[in-house]
Design an enzyme around this catalytic site. Structure first.
Site, PDB file in Angstrom:
ATOM      1  N   LYS A  76    -110.879 -56.465 -32.070  1.00  0.00           N
ATOM      2  CA  LYS A  76    -110.176 -55.203 -32.338  1.00  0.00           C
ATOM      3  C   LYS A  76    -109.341 -55.689 -33.715  1.00  0.00           C
ATOM      4  CE  LYS A  76    -109.672 -51.098 -30.279  1.00  0.00           C
ATOM      5  NZ  LYS A  76    -110.573 -50.457 -29.551  1.00  0.00           N
ATOM      6  N   GLY A 176    -108.909 -32.695 -19.019  1.00  0.00           N
ATOM      7  CA  GLY A 176    -109.230 -32.971 -20.317  1.00  0.00           C
ATOM      8  C   GLY A 176    -110.678 -32.524 -20.712  1.00  0.00           C
ATOM      9  N   VAL A 177    -110.975 -31.544 -21.275  1.00  0.00           N
ATOM     10  CA  VAL A 177    -112.287 -31.055 -22.034  1.00  0.00           C
ATOM     11  C   VAL A 177    -112.576 -31.158 -23.137  1.00  0.00           C
ATOM     12  CG1 VAL A 177    -112.778 -29.863 -19.419  1.00  0.00           C
ATOM     13  CG2 VAL A 177    -111.403 -28.631 -21.401  1.00  0.00           C
ATOM     14  N   GLY A 178    -112.084 -32.359 -24.012  1.00  0.00           N
ATOM     15  CA  GLY A 178    -112.515 -32.324 -25.208  1.00  0.00           C
ATOM     16  C   GLY A 178    -113.792 -33.069 -25.396  1.00  0.00           C
ATOM     17  N   VAL A 180    -115.706 -35.502 -24.622  1.00  0.00           N
ATOM     18  CA  VAL A 180    -116.494 -36.198 -23.204  1.00  0.00           C
ATOM     19  C   VAL A 180    -116.300 -35.223 -22.323  1.00  0.00           C
ATOM     20  CG1 VAL A 180    -116.612 -38.045 -21.907  1.00  0.00           C
ATOM     21  CG2 VAL A 180    -116.075 -38.572 -24.279  1.00  0.00           C
TER      22      VAL A 180
END
Ligand code: NAI
Length: 351
Positions: A76, A176-178, A180
């Site tokens: 990372k 969470g409905v972003g 994905v």
């Protein structure tokens, strides 16, 4: 996972006075292939805090890549967001040159705080980068629908084999409905599942609810919603002692990274009889897509690997059942074993 003090990987420090670049590339393991993981662009209180975050994230990538059966190690990059005004293009160009100097030991892509445009700048300096604008006929582009698909096939398998009912008879609560979450909601609606949704963005949740015939609840209620399955698709750390005590779902299967606040929360879930699908096992569709882009695989190959996500989940649950470990620890152990076996094979081949 190990504590940061026990870090056994490599740190490559990033410093470029002219552009203000300051950060680190943490390479946890290259046993399975080049160290791969995105670039985080973030504020850090101290140099030590930055190193600790990079080390933790790099180790997580080793496990995620190993469990996705990818020929990639874990790494990372973390870049400190400069406090003074800076030229973003110059900063990411300097970063790209640093990545290039590693000659393929590290492969980067987007993470929190970085964009496709940043990766296009990095591409100007090195070929060891993915997450670029989609090229005709090649894998790449927005990974979220693939991430959602991996979660969907895992959830379908889990409810059929563990809850012993089809998705069409299940209620799924999505936090969470972003990118994905909305994609997952559409797939579940298509499969006939009943949905309960929550999002801090009220317009977005209303839009997805209309499209999927879902019920909407408040962000405070979603974790305790009366549902068979909870799919965390927003933030990390949402499963802790307090939220686990309120859960009504019998299965947790969602896309959010680092859903458990601490590894001990895996045991808390098990104690309450809630089956956990480890986040990094079921949300691997995105990294499979990134790997395919870098390694030149076709979109068809990506599809085959994403459709097999539930088989990898089943391996984890079987290992958990056989060893008495919780699923999160069983996944970590399987990943560590895969890396150790590859290391052993390599040493034998070199002998
Ligand atoms: P996103 O930013 O598009 O969506 C997140 C959604 O969660 C937003 O709609 C936001 O308003 C909502 N949200 C934030 N706080 C909330 C709260 N307290 N309660 C309810 N909703 C809340 O992000 P994306 O791409 O959909 O990712 C979702 C999660 O999945 C993240 O944790 C991400 O790290 C993880 N993930 C995403 C992958 C991808 O391919 N996009 C791959 C692997 C993991």
């Amino acid at each position: 996972m190990r504590a940061p003090g026990e870090w056994a990987g490599e740190f490559v420090m990033l410093k470029d006075e002219a552009s203000g670049l300051e950060g680190v590339i943490a390479i946890h393991s290259r046993v399975l292939g080049p160290g791969a993981g995105g670039t985080r662009f973030w504020h850090y209180e101290s140099h030590e805090a930055m190193l600790a975050d990079a080390a933790r994230l790099a180790e997580g990538m080793s496990y995620k890549n190993a469990m996705a059966d990818l020929p990639l190690g874990g790494a990372k990059a973390v870049i400190r967001r400069p406090e003074r005004p800076f030229d973003r293009e110059a900063l990411f160009a300097a970063f790209g040159r640093a990545v290039d100097r590693l000659g393929g030991r590290y492969v980067t892509a987007e993470d929190v705080g970085t964009t496709v445009e940043d990766m296009a700048v990095v591409r100007g300096e090195t070929r060891h980068v993915a997450g670029l604008p989609l090229a005709e006929g090649r894998a790449g582009g927005d990974p979220s629908p693939l991430t959602a698909r991996g979660v969907f096939v895992s959830m379908r398998h889990a409810v059929e084999t563990r809850l012993r009912k089809p998705l069409a008879e299940c209620t799924v609560a999505i936090q969470g409905v972003g990118h994905v979450g909305a994609s997952l909601a559409a797939m579940l609606h298509e499969a006939g599942a009943k949905l309960i949704l929550a999002d801090v963005d009220s317009e977005r949740v209303a839009r997805v609810a209309v499209a999927t015939g879902a019920e909407v609840t408040s962000v405070n209620q979603i974790l305790a919603a009366r549902a068979d399955v909870l799919a965390p698709c927003a933030l990390g750390g949402v499963l802790d002692a307090a939220s686990i005590a309120r859960l009504s779902a019998r299965l947790v299967c969602g896309a959010a990274n680092n859903q458990l606040a601490t590894p001990a929360d895996g045991a808390r879930l098990a104690d309450r009889g809630v089956l956990y699908a480890p986040d990094y096992v079921v949300n691997s569709g995105g990294i499979i897509n990134v790997a395919a882009e870098y390694l030149g695989w076709s979109r068809a190959e990506v599809g085959v690997r994403v459709e097999a996500t539930h088989e990898r989940l089943e391996r984890v649950w079987a290992h958990a059942e056989a060893t008495g470990r919780t699923p999160n620890l069983a996944a970590d152990e399987l990943a560590q074993q895969a890396i150790a076996h590859a290391h052993g094979r390599r040493r034998l081949a070199a002998a």
